[in-house]
Design an enzyme around this catalytic site. Structure first.
Site, PDB file in Angstrom:
ATOM      1  N   CYS A 128      40.417  37.640  44.551  1.00 55.04           N
ATOM      2  CA  CYS A 128      41.072  38.790  43.931  1.00 55.04           C
ATOM      3  C   CYS A 128      41.496  38.468  42.504  1.00 55.04           C
ATOM      4  CB  CYS A 128      42.276  39.230  44.765  1.00 55.04           C
ATOM      5  SG  CYS A 128      43.471  37.928  45.105  1.00 55.04           S
TER       6      CYS A 128
ATOM      7  N   HIS B 291      48.420  38.076  46.253  1.00 53.44           N
ATOM      8  CA  HIS B 291      47.228  38.896  46.032  1.00 53.44           C
ATOM      9  C   HIS B 291      47.323  39.572  44.683  1.00 53.44           C
ATOM     10  CE1 HIS B 291      43.855  41.484  46.845  1.00 53.44           C
ATOM     11  NE2 HIS B 291      44.579  42.568  46.719  1.00 53.44           N
TER      12      HIS B 291
END
Length: 1006
Positions: A454, A829
């Protein structure tokens, strides 16, 4: 003529004499020959081909037959009739058995000679029936290979419709009878080649007629799940796995694991035999299918099967590690089996006795891949010994053997174990990465999470949303190049034009990953951005140097390729040129990265004793903004808060699933963040920039050595921006180092993000006495270089009036924001917001040019962009494979709703100033391109090819789902949206789907 040829063959003449006479016979084929003579010659040559005593006789037969069949086609049609072919296939030829491969080769040769004749259609229909009969008789691998070659060249001979499905099923079952008893390498290679030919034929049939695929796979499962003790199917079936589209993994595994008609005994047999396939030397994706089936069984809680198979097959899988050709796939399966078997050390202890021997072998075998493989293997062993500690008698000799190899950290071990447990497979299986999803209503393309990537996805989407930079990249003429910029150009082209909902940037990840980034681990997106921009910059600089040493050859003038100023565009074939096709930059030697993101900063230090000033000019591509100590010290280093602190626990992230870690005291000590209750207004981005540019007093341990005073003196350090970049990148230094716990903690303070703001830019000062002005090549800023910012004092206002006269305020509009969800730099994330620019030119609305003091927020009503028509669609949320519409209000309020989701990297785009350029054009980098550039042929071809592949995948998947729907049911929860989850969660909304023809199924990656 036939008598001559027959006598010649049986004569004692030397081979050269025989060849000379055969040549005369072949040349005579052009002359007129009676039909009787032709028939006699065809009969003789057929006998020589099929019953010849040696290779020379068979060669003569083929030569003469080919010559006379070409010049006497009607006679050959009457000779090679459907009845003759039928007799060959059913009865053989003389003493030659009908199952001899020579008969298939003879028919193959004759069909090539008759391919343009109408009678060949009748022969095709005969062969269609006969090959089905032959396959049902379970021919040997050699005959099956020759038959596959015939059918591959003449697809008209392949049975059609229902017979075609039956043919594929029978061919699959025939492969299951292929057993090899050879011991010589040559024989083994021949056997593998024969199997490969047969499996390739099946692949071609599946591609041509997708309706045959699913019945074939059902036959495979019926074979490998059979519990008949008298039948042991061949591992040659593994050759079929590489030809099964990986997009079908989710459908098939879900169907198998949820089908109540499949008994546990059958499933156990099937899984055991699939694991045996790891021994097949050329099979691809076997490990992927095995791991997918293991996860699917865990998702439906078939733990008994998993336990039985693991204990039964773990030693066999381990033994495959000794063979380099199959060890990588075997390690993937071994890792999953061991790491998921967490209720008992029994499986691990079965392989413990063999570990040291394998380590020693890997150290000494001399293979180039063994060293990297050894590192992966030892990390797995460390994880297992951590999981099952308390057996020093078993582990001491292992630790001694691997003592000099790297050991993974405790947090990484916990992460791997947590993700691999059987109990954690349900969610990851439900959000299978290969499920087909339609493109979102935004029309934008997501990026598949390839395992904690990510950090890359958010940065690539941010750069893609930098409109002018994207257009310049797509305009570059890089045909035939293999540079990183070429790979970025191809990735941008796919993001702009692919039909996939999400593209898998596997090639770009491998090319752009910093060497120190561990594969599969979470990384710092800001660090990656700096590395990427620096690589692109240095790459172009190198090409410029190479171009400069080439002899100057004036290119031919092409009036069609000139731009409005009369300059000629580079030729399409120029590899070393990184110049856009539409605009060629000024001859200032700046790279595209410098023109897009490069600015200049002057650092000045004034000795407060003698007032001597030393100045240094440095380029920058981003500004690292520290938090003021008074604002962040309470959150980064909590000391006895008066109220009960709020504890925020961040789960680990890998490939799109967020799993909370166990709440042990030790874990909380290193993974918590105390958020004190405060009534102070939140900081804003201009506050942090002002703090970055504020004067700083250097004294005590940071005292400045003044050359004029020849001693350490108290001094004042200032920073001034003297050249504003086209795109201003701001990194918020949220990760502070805790010296007590030796961890990087995250500062969770909310920071207000203005949609419009101004950057104070100063005119470059003339060097004064005692000043030194130097410049250095473009480089990325390291986090360490800005750590001293935390010691800055509040801005001094002594010379504010004088500075106001020397600077201008450059307006910037917000382009993108990269968010970090989590409380640690090692986990969490990343996702990003991008401004959805409407209009062909992609221009932003100009902001009000009212007077601003230092850097400030431009006056905007209601914290939204002016003239923003369809407010809800002004912004896009890029969360790995998902792209959704959002609003700027959501961007501003995200931290209030989800405290651990904070802005980390911001990108602002400079707005055009009216009137003449200021500071010699330092504010205008010539980056504006009014429209999206047309796709170059190489990029267009790549996109068309992939889009066709995607449509084929969609069609195949639709057929498969239609066939599966009546017979299978799925108990998995739909993967719908959940407004209660933060955008940064890595659950179903955060990173599942894949695309780009890449298999992104979640599996352990070290």
């Amino acid at each position: 003529m036939d008598k001559i040829l027959e006598g010649l063959v049986s004569s004692d003449h030397s081979v050269p004499v025989k060849r000379a006479i055969v040549k005369k016979v072949v040349e005579a084929a052009e002359k007129e020959v009676t039909e009787e003579q032709c028939q006699a010659l065809f009969t003789l040559t057929t006998r020589l081909i099929l019953l010849g005593e040696d290779a020379f006789q068979r060669q003569i037969g083929f030569q003469v037959l080919e010559a006379y069949a070409r010049y006497h086609r009607p006679e050959f049609e009457r000779f090679f009739s459907k009845d003759f072919v039928l007799g060959l296939l059913q009865q053989g030829y003389g003493q030659l058995d009908r199952k001899d491969p020579a008969i298939i080769d003879y028919i193959h040769c004759c069909l090539r000679l008759l391919i343009s004749c109408p009678s060949v259609l009748e022969i095709f229909s005969v062969v269609q029936v006969e090959v089905l009969r032959m396959v049902c008789e379970r021919p040997e691998p050699a005959l099956c290979a020759h038959l596959s070659t015939l059918l591959s060249d003449f697809v008209q001979c392949i049975p059609r419709e229902k017979s075609g499905i039956l043919f594929c099923q029978q061919l699959v079952r025939t492969i299951s009878y292929f057993h090899c008893f050879a011991s010589q390498e040559r024989e083994l290679r021949e056997y593998v080649g024969q199997v490969t030919k047969v499996s390739t034929l099946l692949q071609n049939i599946w591609k041509a007629d997708p309706a045959t695929l699913l019945p074939s796979l059902q036959e495979v499962f019926a074979i490998i799940s059979s519990t008949d003790p008298s039948f042991d199917p061949s591992i040659a079936l593994a050759s079929l796995v590489q030809h099964i589209p990986v997009q079908m993994i989710t459908v098939l595994i879900k169907s198998l694991t949820t089908d109540h008609n499949v008994k546990d005994a059958n499933m156990t047999k099937a899984l055991c035999r699939m694991i045996d396939w790891l021994s097949w030397p050329l099979a691809q994706h076997v490990d992927t299918w095995v791991i997918a089936l293991l996860k699917g069984l865990a998702a439906v809680q078939k733990f008994t099967i998993l336990i039985d198979v693991t204990l039964l097959k773990i030693e066999l899988v381990f033994s495959r590690l000794w063979y380099p050709i199959v060890r990588q796939g075997a390690l993937a399966v071994l890792s999953h089996m061991l790491l998921s078997f967490q209720h008992s050390p029994e499986a691990f202890h079965l392989v413990v006795p063999h570990v040291v021997h394998l380590v020693r072998s890997l150290r000494t075998d001399g293979l180039p891949t063994s060293k990297a493989f050894l590192l992966q293997f030892t990390e797995l062993i460390h994880c297992m010994m951590y999981q099952y500690s308390g057996f020093p008698d078993l582990y001491d000799h292992i630790l001694e053997a691997i003592k000099d190899l790297p050991k993974p950290g405790e947090e990484k071990i916990k992460l791997v174990l947590n993700q691999s447990a059987w109990t954690s497979q349900s969610n990851s299986f439900a959000s299978g990465p290969l499920r087909q999803v339609g493109k979102s209503e935004t029309g934008k393309t997501g990026l598949a999470n390839l395992g904690n990537t990510c950090f890359l996805n958010s940065i690539i989407q941010t750069l893609f949303m930098a409109t002018d930079f994207r257009r310049h990249v797509l305009s570059l003429h890089l045909n035939g190049s293999n540079t990183l910029m070429k790979k970025l150009q191809l990735l941008f082209a796919f993001l702009a034009h692919t039909q996939r909902a999400a593209y898998a940037p596997k090639n770009f990840l491998e090319a752009s990953r910093p060497p120190w980034f561990n594969v599969g681990s979470q990384q710092d997106c800001s660090e990656y951005l700096r590395f990427l921009l620096d690589r692109l910059h240095e790459e172009e600089k190198t090409l410029q140097v190479l171009e400069s040493v080439k002899p100057k050859v004036p290119p031919p003038v092409d009036t069609k390729s000139k731009d409005p100023t009369g300059r000629t565009s580079p030729e399409n074939g120029e590899e070393s040129s990184l110049t856009p096709a539409e605009i060629k930059p000024e001859n200032d030697g700046r790279t595209l990265i410098e023109r897009a993101f490069g600015g200049k900063l002057i650092t000045g230090i004034r000795c407060m004793q003698c007032n001597c000033i030393s100045e240094k000019e440095e380029p920058f591509t981003d500004l690292s903004l520290a938090f003021c100590p008074s604002a962040s010290q309470g959150s980064s280093q909590p000391e006895g808060p008066s109220e009960e602190p709020k504890v925020l626990c961040q789960g680990s992230v890998n490939g799109g699933s967020e799993i909370p870690e166990p709440g042990s005291a030790k874990a909380q000590a290193s993974n918590v963040h105390f958020v004190p209750v405060t009534n102070e207004p939140p900081l804003s981005v201009p506050d942090l920039v002002n703090y970055f540019l504020a004067p700083e007093i250097l004294d005590e341990e940071n005292a400045y050595f003044c050359e004029k005073c020849s001693s350490l003196q108290r001094a004042e350090r200032t920073m001034k921006v003297v050249s504003a970049p086209e795109y201003l990148i701001l990194t918020l230094l949220r990760f502070s180092y805790d010296a007590k716990c030796h961890v990087r903690r995250k500062i969770l303070d909310n920071v207000t993000i203005p949609p419009l703001m101004r950057l104070p830019v100063h005119a470059p000062l003339m060097p004064s006495q005692c000043s030194s002005c130097t410049s250095s090549p473009l480089q990325v800023d390291s986090p360490e270089s800005s750590e001293n910012l935390a010691k800055k004092l509040k801005p001094s206002q002594k010379d504010e009036e004088e500075e106001e006269k020397e600077r201008i305020s450059v307006p910037y509009v917000l382009s993108s924001v990269v968010m970090h969800s989590g409380i640690s730099s090692e986990s969490g994330h990343y996702y990003s917001y991008g401004h959805n620019i409407n209009g062909a030119d992609g221009a932003q609305h100009p902001c009000s040019l009212s007077t601003c003091s230092a850097l400030s927020i431009a006056p905007v009503q209601g914290n939204t962009l002016p003239n923003s028509g369809q407010e809800a669609k002004d912004w896009l949320l890029f969360n790995d494979s998902r792209v959704t519409f959002t609003s700027f209000q959501s961007v501003q309020n995200i931290t209030n709703r989800f405290p651990k989701d904070t802005a980390y990297v911001l990108m602002y785009r400079k707005q055009e100033l009216p009137g003449p350029n200021i500071n010699g054009g330092l504010l205008a980098n010539g980056m504006k391109l009014s429209v999206e550039p047309p796709l170059q042929k190489e990029l267009l071809d790549a996109i068309i090819k992939d889009n066709k592949l995607y449509l084929q995948e969609q069609e195949l998947n639709a057929r498969t789902q239609a066939l599966q729907a009546p017979s299978s049911s799925c108990s998995f929860r739909p993967n719908g949206s959940d407004d209660n989850n933060p955008p940064g969660s890595c659950g179903p909304s955060g990173g599942g789907g894949g695309g780009g023809g890449f298999n992104t199924i979640s599996r352990l990656v070290f």
